[in-house]
Design a protein around this motif. Structure first.
Motif, short mmCIF file in Angstrom:
data_model
loop_
_atom_site.label_atom_id
_atom_site.label_comp_id
_atom_site.label_asym_id
_atom_site.label_seq_id
_atom_site.Cartn_x
_atom_site.Cartn_y
_atom_site.Cartn_z
N PHE A 298 -3.48 22.12 -9.29
CA PHE A 298 -3.70 22.50 -7.86
C PHE A 298 -5.53 21.73 -8.48
O PHE A 298 -6.05 20.97 -7.56
N HIS A 299 -6.30 21.67 -9.59
CA HIS A 299 -7.42 21.30 -9.76
C HIS A 299 -7.59 20.01 -10.61
O HIS A 299 -7.80 19.14 -10.45
N ALA A 300 -5.76 19.39 -11.50
CA ALA A 300 -6.10 18.18 -11.38
C ALA A 300 -5.60 17.15 -11.30
O ALA A 300 -5.87 16.15 -11.70
N TRP A 301 -4.59 17.64 -10.86
CA TRP A 301 -3.43 16.92 -9.59
C TRP A 301 -4.80 16.16 -9.12
O TRP A 301 -4.28 14.26 -9.43
N PRO A 302 -5.36 16.33 -8.17
CA PRO A 302 -5.88 15.55 -7.35
C PRO A 302 -6.71 14.29 -7.73
O PRO A 302 -7.36 12.86 -7.19
N ARG A 303 -7.19 14.90 -8.94
CA ARG A 303 -8.59 14.00 -9.47
C ARG A 303 -7.85 13.02 -10.50
O ARG A 303 -7.29 11.42 -10.19
N LEU B 101 0.75 -1.39 0.56
CA LEU B 101 0.06 0.10 -0.30
C LEU B 101 0.59 1.51 0.09
O LEU B 101 0.48 1.53 -0.46
N LEU B 102 2.31 1.45 0.71
CA LEU B 102 3.00 2.10 0.75
C LEU B 102 3.51 2.40 -0.46
O LEU B 102 3.66 3.66 -1.20
N ASN B 103 4.06 1.22 -1.25
CA ASN B 103 4.58 1.49 -2.22
C ASN B 103 4.01 2.15 -3.60
O ASN B 103 3.78 3.21 -3.57
N ILE B 104 2.15 1.10 -3.32
CA ILE B 104 2.15 2.24 -4.52
C ILE B 104 1.41 3.19 -4.34
O ILE B 104 1.36 4.88 -5.38
N LEU B 105 1.56 4.39 -2.60
CA LEU B 105 0.63 5.20 -2.40
C LEU B 105 1.73 6.18 -2.90
O LEU B 105 1.94 7.51 -3.87
N LEU B 106 3.36 5.73 -2.59
CA LEU B 106 5.04 6.27 -2.98
C LEU B 106 5.18 6.92 -4.87
O LEU B 106 4.28 7.77 -5.25
N HIS B 107 5.01 5.76 -5.34
CA HIS B 107 4.52 5.51 -6.73
C HIS B 107 3.83 6.26 -7.30
O HIS B 107 3.69 7.67 -7.86
N VAL B 108 2.12 5.95 -6.90
CA VAL B 108 1.22 7.52 -8.16
C VAL B 108 1.04 8.29 -7.49
O VAL B 108 1.29 8.86 -8.57
N THR B 109 2.00 8.88 -6.28
CA THR B 109 1.47 9.88 -6.32
C THR B 109 3.12 10.77 -7.02
O THR B 109 3.22 11.80 -7.24
N VAL B 110 4.10 10.90 -6.77
CA VAL B 110 5.46 10.75 -7.55
C VAL B 110 4.57 10.61 -9.53
O VAL B 110 4.90 11.51 -9.79
N LEU B 111 4.41 10.43 -9.84
CA LEU B 111 3.63 9.84 -11.38
C LEU B 111 2.61 10.32 -11.56
O LEU B 111 2.92 11.32 -12.82
N SER B 112 1.49 10.55 -10.79
CA SER B 112 0.53 11.37 -10.85
C SER B 112 1.09 13.01 -10.88
O SER B 112 0.39 13.48 -11.90
N ILE B 113 1.89 13.61 -10.14
CA ILE B 113 2.79 15.20 -10.14
C ILE B 113 2.85 14.99 -11.84
O ILE B 113 3.13 15.80 -12.05
N LEU B 114 3.73 13.96 -11.93
CA LEU B 114 4.56 14.18 -13.40
C LEU B 114 3.47 14.34 -14.18
O LEU B 114 4.11 14.84 -15.55
N LEU B 115 3.24 13.19 -14.42
CA LEU B 115 2.10 12.90 -15.65
C LEU B 115 0.57 14.48 -15.39
O LEU B 115 0.27 14.16 -16.93
N THR B 116 0.76 14.68 -14.54
CA THR B 116 -0.40 15.67 -14.67
C THR B 116 -0.02 16.66 -15.40
O THR B 116 -0.67 17.39 -16.65
N ILE B 117 1.54 16.99 -15.62
CA ILE B 117 2.06 18.22 -16.19
C ILE B 117 2.44 17.23 -17.52
O ILE B 117 1.78 17.96 -18.71
#
Length: 171
Positions: free
Chosen positions: A129-134, A94-110
């Motif tokens: 800040f509108h797109a990233w949480p979604r 769970l922690l691994n998924i949370l960390l990977h998704v956080t890093v990748l979603s920040i980068l891939l939102t851009i």
């Protein structure tokens, strides 16, 4: 003699299996997350889906590169600071998924915006800040409930088959 340390069958054990694991997760993720995010952004229609299909190969390459060159090193440094020896498999996953998704979603939102619009602009930063949480939410639940369980199931079946072949040879 039975080893007291249980070998984890749900995770890759070597580089080749790591590549298979990454391919399973990345193919599932890109083919589900991208269409959902594009649909939420532009509306769910056949036209939007077809446009999404056109960028999926590029996004898949980008995801694999980002996982290998950015997410893995970052998560590899952060994980040991947050986990203890007594933490179980599910907590670690769970922690691994949370960390990977956080890093990748920040980068891939851009980056995903740039690829989708075929231009580099400041727009993804303005709407971050509108797109990233979604985007994070979509990616997290796809990873947690679909991509990761399928990849771990594939690893488990692969290791069970390898173990059964070893038992036959050892007999």
């Amino acid at each position: 003699m039975i080893n007291n340390i249980q070998v984890e069958k749900r995770l890759p054990r070597n580089g080749k299996e790591g590549i298979i694991f990454l391919l399973i997760i990345s193919i599932i993720s890109v083919n589900t997350i991208a269409p959902i995010i594009m649909g939420l952004e532009l509306g769910f229609s056949n036209e939007v889906y077809v446009e999404t299909l056109k960028i999926i190969p590029f996004m898949w390459v980008i995801v694999v590169v980002l996982v290998s060159l950015v997410a893995e090193p970052v998560v590899g440094k952060v994980m040991p600071k947050l986990i203890e020896q007594t933490d179980g498999f599910n907590a670690r996953v769970l922690l691994n998924i949370l960390l990977h998704v956080t890093v990748l979603s920040i980068l891939l939102t851009i980056i995903g915006n740039w690829v989708g619009t075929k231009q580099i602009s400041v727009e993804p930063f303005q709407n971050f800040f509108h797109a990233w949480p979604r985007n994070f939410g979509v990616a997290f639940w796809i990873e947690l409930l679909i991509a990761q369980p399928i990849a771990r199931f594939a690893m488990k079946k692969l290791h069970e088959r390898q173990d059964s072949k070893r038992e036959i040879v050892d007999f």
